[in-house]
Design a protein around this motif. Structure first.
Motif, short mmCIF file in Angstrom:
data_model
loop_
_atom_site.label_atom_id
_atom_site.label_comp_id
_atom_site.label_asym_id
_atom_site.label_seq_id
_atom_site.Cartn_x
_atom_site.Cartn_y
_atom_site.Cartn_z
N UNK A 430 0.82 -1.18 0.06
CA UNK A 430 0.16 0.02 -0.09
C UNK A 430 0.84 1.31 0.13
N UNK A 431 0.35 2.02 -0.59
CA UNK A 431 1.16 3.61 -0.98
C UNK A 431 0.30 4.63 -0.38
N UNK A 432 0.64 5.45 0.29
CA UNK A 432 -0.19 6.59 1.01
C UNK A 432 0.03 7.76 0.08
N UNK A 433 -0.98 8.51 -0.40
CA UNK A 433 -1.12 9.72 -1.44
C UNK A 433 -1.26 10.98 -0.67
N UNK A 434 -1.87 10.62 0.51
CA UNK A 434 -2.40 11.92 1.20
C UNK A 434 -3.75 11.75 1.78
N UNK A 435 -4.05 12.83 2.81
CA UNK A 435 -5.36 12.86 3.55
C UNK A 435 -6.49 13.18 2.36
N UNK A 436 -7.23 12.76 2.75
CA UNK A 436 -8.39 12.83 1.66
C UNK A 436 -8.99 14.20 0.97
#
Length: 539
Positions: A430-436
């Motif tokens: 899994x790769x985080x891309x930012x808060x919604x």
């Protein structure tokens, strides 16, 4: 049992779930009484020079006495007890004492001001508050609660407060612990409230299974480890995995009471022969910026990071400087830790820098579109937990907040929405891309601020960076960066241009910051997370 395979992992987790979700759970026995009374449960040091230790036998005896004190103050099963205390032996004694009574622990972080304290005390209905002289003024507006002050040591004056040590020493030990149900509340912990009033997260007794799973399978804490989680127990990671988790495993807790100092931290690692270390990325960035060189005499076996995404260049720094791989983990107050780069041999894989890891056994993690449909690999969307297929998921509801609970759940409660955007590759990473609400939309591109921030901090002049979207008539939004420079670096227009070009070349031509502001520090929550919403308001 010896765990050698994924099947063994699931068998072990099912065993913990059975143990901690029964109708008769003796929390204090699990955390304290069953362990070797001669083993050390706490090493404590303060910046002021106070040094103490506790054995499990001493913790048992002192917590039984303080449990009697709490019972004398009217505390019974289900009652709330708030701790506005720094890391200290008294905090540990009080926590185990209140669990002996089946009471509920309310953490109050010592960086809170009076208003933040009052909101949490009033909402939780705490009957007793423990504090010290330093934090006592924050309670001046709090009425109708018993206040216990731990600073009656060595003749210190605690005024009209109930003296902790004198009361404990006079009390007879509690004879019998109160049994709890696995669904009873163990902790009521409030989120940082960066997007509104803090929300009370109800942590049930059966969450102990979630905590033990993470300690053993992600952090890979072993019987012969000397474990140190630097996080403050006023927040989830420090409470779940710096207090509850170590006590479950019969480990020795390391508490340092004082401002973070990289040289002092290295010294503690060396003197106490720390083998397993966990902290937030901020700490690793400070280590890196301090240029301490490669420390001699460390015995580190494992280093882990949690609390916010880990910048990829820190992987290389840790390998070269600390001599170990750095393992990134993702979790929330509402969940515990759900996505991890697991260190345990039965689950370990090669680390992909920039990845949070894979779903913890006991969690089914999915990516959803705006309509709640599960997405394929490689597609960015909303990070969510399939609660119906996640026996270790601890979230049920927020305390006294049904509307806010409903905001987090989708499809009749099946999915818990983490509030983060992410993607998953074909290997399950899994790769985080930012808060919604952090995603930047510029000229049709969706830009995750974390990627830009990671590129910026890779520049040798940059200590920290935060990126937000600034409204733009032509592109919708442009990328704006707030940058903290390393000591000795000069804030010039030429450096701004250099940083923009650096990101353009390192990341992508559409994602470079078109505006850069140099600042002395970034706004953060008490737990160290960047408050981008404040920067967006400035932009």
């Amino acid at each position: 049992m010896e765990v050698k395979s994924l099947g063994d992992v699931h068998l072990q987790i099912n065993g913990w779930l059975d143990r901690y979700n029964s109708s008769h759970v003796d929390v204090a026995a699990l955390l304290c009484d069953r362990h070797d009374p001669q083993k050390r449960t706490l090493n404590f040091e303060s910046a002021a020079g106070r040094v103490e230790s506790l054995s499990y036998g001493e913790l048992q005896e002192k917590s039984r006495r303080f449990a009697s004190v709490l019972r004398g103050l009217g505390i019974e099963k289900g009652d709330r007890v708030a701790l506005l205390l720094p890391k200290s032996p008294e905090l540990l004694i009080a926590a185990v004492a209140l669990w002996r009574l089946g009471a509920v622990y309310i953490p109050l972080f010592t960086a809170f001001g009076p208003e933040a304290v009052a909101v949490r005390v009033e909402d939780s209905g705490a009957k007793v508050i423990l504090t010290d002289n330093t934090n006592r003024p924050k309670l001046n507006g709090v009425q109708g609660r018993s206040i216990v002050n731990i600073d009656d040591r060595e003749g210190q004056n605690v005024g009209e407060d109930i003296p902790f040590h004198a009361s404990l020493n006079r009390a007879d030990p509690l004879d019998e612990n109160t049994s709890t149900d696995g669904k009873d509340m163990l902790v009521l912990l409030y989120t940082s409230g960066t997007t509104g009033q803090p929300k009370g997260v109800k942590v049930p007794v059966h969450a102990l299974a979630t905590f033990e799973s993470y300690m053993r399978f992600a952090l890979d804490v072993r019987e012969d480890d000397m474990f140190w989680n630097m996080a403050d127990p006023g927040w989830a990671y420090g409470l779940y995995y710096g207090l509850l988790g170590p006590l479950l495993l019969g480990q020795t807790i390391m508490y340092y009471q004082g401002a973070f100092d990289p040289a002092r931290a290295i010294d503690i690692m060396r003197r106490y022969e720390i083998t397993n270390f966990a902290s937030a990325p901020t700490a690793y960035r400070v280590f890196r910026s301090a240029h301490l060189g490669k420390p001699e005499g460390l015995k580190l076996r494992v280093a882990s990071s949690a609390g916010e995404p880990l910048n990829p260049e820190l992987y290389h720094w840790a390998r070269e400087t600390l001599g170990v791989e750095l393992f990134d983990h993702f979790g929330q107050t509402e969940l515990g830790m759900a996505i991890c780069n697991h260190h345990h041999p039965a689950l370990s894989r090669s680390i992909k820098p920039g990845s949070m890891g894979q779903a913890m056994p006991g969690f089914r993690v999915v990516i959803l579109d705006d309509h709640g449909n599960e997405q394929d690999d490689g597609v960015e969307g909303h990070l969510a937990i399939d609660r119906h297929a996640s026996p270790l998921c601890i979230f049920e509801e927020y305390y006294n907040a049904p509307d806010r609970t409903a905001e987090r759940l989708m499809h009749h409660g099946r999915y818990y929405l983490a509030g983060d955007n992410a993607s998953r590759d074909h290997e399950g990473n899994y790769f985080f891309s930012g808060r919604g609400d952090d995603i930047i939309l510029s000229a049709g591109y969706r830009i995750g601020p974390f990627e830009v921030e990671s590129a910026l901090v890779h520049h040798p002049a940059v200590a920290e960076a935060a990126v937000v979207g600034k409204p733009d008539d032509l592109k919708g939004e442009i990328v704006k960066a707030y940058v903290v420079l390393k000591p000795g670096q000069e804030a010039t227009d030429a450096l701004k241009e250099e940083l923009s070009l650096f990101v353009k070349q390192k990341l992508a031509a559409h994602a470079y910051p078109r505006e850069i502001v140099f600042v002395d520090q970034l706004p953060k929550t008490p737990s160290g997370k960047i408050q981008r919403f404040l920067l967006r308001a400035q932009a």
